[in-house]
Design a protein around this motif. Structure first.
Motif, PDB file in Angstrom:
ATOM      1  N   ARG A 172       0.620  -0.914  -0.135  1.00  0.00           N
ATOM      2  CA  ARG A 172       0.068   0.294   0.095  1.00  0.00           C
ATOM      3  C   ARG A 172       1.148   1.154   0.108  1.00  0.00           C
ATOM      4  NH1 ARG A 172      -3.261  -3.237   3.863  1.00  0.00           N
ATOM      5  NH2 ARG A 172      -4.583  -4.391   3.400  1.00  0.00           N
ATOM      6  N   ARG A 233      -4.665   1.099  -8.020  1.00  0.00           N
ATOM      7  CA  ARG A 233      -5.820   1.459  -8.219  1.00  0.00           C
ATOM      8  C   ARG A 233      -5.549  -0.289  -7.404  1.00  0.00           C
ATOM      9  NH1 ARG A 233     -10.962   2.426 -10.107  1.00  0.00           N
ATOM     10  NH2 ARG A 233     -11.777   1.498  -8.781  1.00  0.00           N
ATOM     11  N   TRP A 234      -4.814  -1.101  -8.954  1.00  0.00           N
ATOM     12  CA  TRP A 234      -4.746  -2.516  -8.867  1.00  0.00           C
ATOM     13  C   TRP A 234      -3.553  -2.928  -7.425  1.00  0.00           C
ATOM     14  CZ3 TRP A 234      -2.734  -3.362 -14.021  1.00  0.00           C
ATOM     15  CH2 TRP A 234      -4.573  -3.164 -15.761  1.00  0.00           C
ATOM     16  N   SER A 237      -5.292  -2.293  -4.787  1.00  0.00           N
ATOM     17  CA  SER A 237      -6.768  -2.770  -3.741  1.00  0.00           C
ATOM     18  C   SER A 237      -7.100  -4.391  -2.919  1.00  0.00           C
ATOM     19  CB  SER A 237      -7.068  -3.722  -5.057  1.00  0.00           C
ATOM     20  OG  SER A 237      -8.989  -4.179  -5.305  1.00  0.00           O
TER      21      SER A 237
END
Length: 562
Positions: A172, A233-234, A237
């Protein structure tokens, strides 16, 4: 008496998803560590920026020495994992201590990567808007960082490693830092490109030209930022299909970086010879490639360990659809930029030929529309499988042709001083139309084609046994399904006679694969059943139930006694 647990046919035992012995766990560890060692060694042989690396003049010896030491420590972490008293081949080895040792030995490599990242960020801001070229982050850093992250991962003890526990926060943070650096690069470049034109937008003589320049700078920044946002975003996620798409994208970036640097045509494909600069100055900058390759290394082991099973076809399809979206967004954005180039050349009266932008715009639009069509129809399953495979091959061919045309159609200009040509960056093209990211998408398209072919073949193999089993299965008549389920409320045979309780009980307690269905065939001279006969049988069974008797004579009495 213990209960025996059985699993339905075709379903693997849950216990088989874990490696039950050291010998079974060695193969994924060996493969993962071999890839890590190869990447770290390649990182030493490729450039890290336009100022430093193998084959780049002016490389400082002490910096290269630090990189060599960090590389040797990473290789040592791989060696101790397989050789010596701590190795995984040793009976009774401690995975926790070995995992800690692997991480510690790779910390110096992470420090080197972070140092180069901080250096290029400072230099980019320092030299921004001037004629000096920012250092960037080259393919050596992408490969080395990916290899070090693989070498620092824990020893594999299960088919899907515990990603969330070990690396979730790191993943992240990488996604957030990548997005923040890309956004900062776009904003800085937007300021440098428009700082002289924005104050003069209201000028009656040059206002239109200044507005066109400002709008073009904004659009170029937005298009360059779009892939980084999608991939971020991937990365951040919680869906594993997004991580798998990141693995495919990161691997494609590494292959494209090596391709552009090693081959002579790389300078024409990318003026910086594959050493990515800031976002919006060279399409996608190092803010994308470095994060993609690093996250691909973090989640790649677990994703690939769990992605080669019969149940993983849907996961691969979802990852392919995400990659198709990325291709469609990029090609649609570049088609928009071709239109902006044509309009800018007309307004600013630039000597730019219109045919190259027009042809490239056509390629971009065709690729974008085909990618969107595949995205929709591959998800719905409406199109035939063979057609989908052929169109994926056409998509890959069009993306490769798009890059070739982007180099072939651009006019050349002779260098002002042929004796003073930089060995790393620069070319003779009047305009840089292609980039390393275009080559990355070509490799990505080839990977998608391979995924579609392999998943399609695997799906067909799974359907054949199921079809054979369905054709060989006996057809059960609707009137006898109740007996197959072991119903005790209807022990009456087809011909109206009562069924023995022992046969009914045997049919209800036997396994599904060997269950026998009671059928009583009426005698040839027996009359056919009528509704009156059915009502008579039901009334008779009700009376016997009320009297406390069961079907089956003495056997039924013994059962009732229990």
């Amino acid at each position: 008496m213990g209960t025996e647990v059985t699993y339905p046919a075709g379903r693997p035992d849950v216990a088989t998803t874990a490696f039950s012995s050291t010998e079974t766990a060695q193969r994924p560890n060996v493969i993962r560590d071999a890839v890590a060692g190869l990447l770290v060694i390649l990182g030493l042989l490729l450039p890290w920026n336009v100022y430093f690396g193998t084959g780049i003049a002016g490389t400082k010896g002490w910096v290269f020495g630090l990189l060599v030491v960090a590389t040797l420590l990473s290789l040592a972490a791989l060696a101790v994992s397989h050789v010596g008293s701590r190795g995984i081949r040793t009976c009774g080895h401690d995975p926790a201590s070995l995992t800690g040792l692997r991480l510690v030995l790779n910390v110096p490599y992470f420090v080197v990567v972070l140092g180069f990242l901080a250096f290029t960020t400072v230099q980019s801001i320092r030299f921004g808007g001037t004629g000096s070229v920012p250092p960037g982050i080259g393919p050596g850093a992408w490969l080395g960082a990916a290899g070090a992250l693989l070498a620092a991962q824990p020893v594999i003890t299960s088919a899907e490693d515990e990603i969330e526990r070990h690396w979730a926060k790191v993943r992240r943070i990488m996604g957030i830092v990548s997005l923040a650096l890309a956004l900062a690069a776009v904003l800085f470049n937007l300021y440098w490109r428009t700082r002289f034109v924005v104050p003069n937008i209201g000028d009656p003589d040059t206002g239109v030209q200044n507005s066109v320049v400002a709008v073009s700078a904004v659009l170029y920044g937005v298009v360059a930022l779009a892939p980084v946002i999608i991939a971020a975003r991937w990365i951040m996620s919680t869906q594993r299909t997004g991580w798998l798409a990141t693995v495919v994208l990161g691997a494609s970036s590494l292959v494209a970086g090596v391709f552009v640097w090693v081959l002579p045509v790389g300078r024409d494909l990318d003026a910086f010879h594959g050493i990515a600069q800031n976002t919006s100055t060279a399409g996608v900058g190092f803010e994308g490639y470095l994060a993609w390759s690093a996250v691909a290394a973090i989640v790649g082991t677990a994703m690939l360990c769990g992605a080669f099973t019969r149940q993983s076809a849907d996961r691969w399809r979802d990852a392919a659809r995400k990659c198709l979206l990325l291709i469609a967004v990029w090609c649609a954005g570049t088609a928009l930029l071709r239109i902006v180039d044509l309009f800018s050349a007309s307004v600013l009266d630039l000597p730019a030929p219109a045919y190259n932008s027009t042809v490239l715009m056509a390629f971009d639009l065709i690729v974008a529309l085909l990618a969107m069509w595949l995205l929709v129809n591959a998800a719905s399953g409406a199109a035939p499988k063979l057609l989908i495979m052929l169109l994926f091959g056409l998509l890959t061919a069009l993306m490769v042709a798009r890059v070739i045309v982007g180099v072939a159609l651009v006019p050349r200009i002779p260098p002002l001083d042929p004796s003073d040509i930089n060995a790393v960056y620069g070319n003779t093209l009047t305009q840089q139309i292609t980039s390393t990211f275009d080559v990355t998408l070509c490799v990505l398209g080839m990977a998608l084609l391979a995924i579609v072919v392999v998943v399609g073949n695997e799906t067909r193999k799974q359907r054949k046994p199921r079809t054979a089993q369905a054709s060989a299965a006996p057809q059960v008549e609707p009137s006898t399904e109740l007996f197959a389920a072991g119903s005790a409320d209807a022990p009456v045979g087809l011909g109206g006679a009562s069924a023995p309780a022992t046969e009914v009980i045997a049919a209800s307690t036997a396994p599904a694969a060997t269950s026998k269905i009671f059928r009583q065939t009426p005698e040839p001279d027996a009359p056919a059943s009528t509704p009156d006969r059915v009502a008579e049988v039901l009334a008779e069974s009700t009376q016997r139930f009320a009297a406390g008797t069961t079907y089956g004579g003495a056997t039924g009495g013994r059962d009732a006694g229990h």
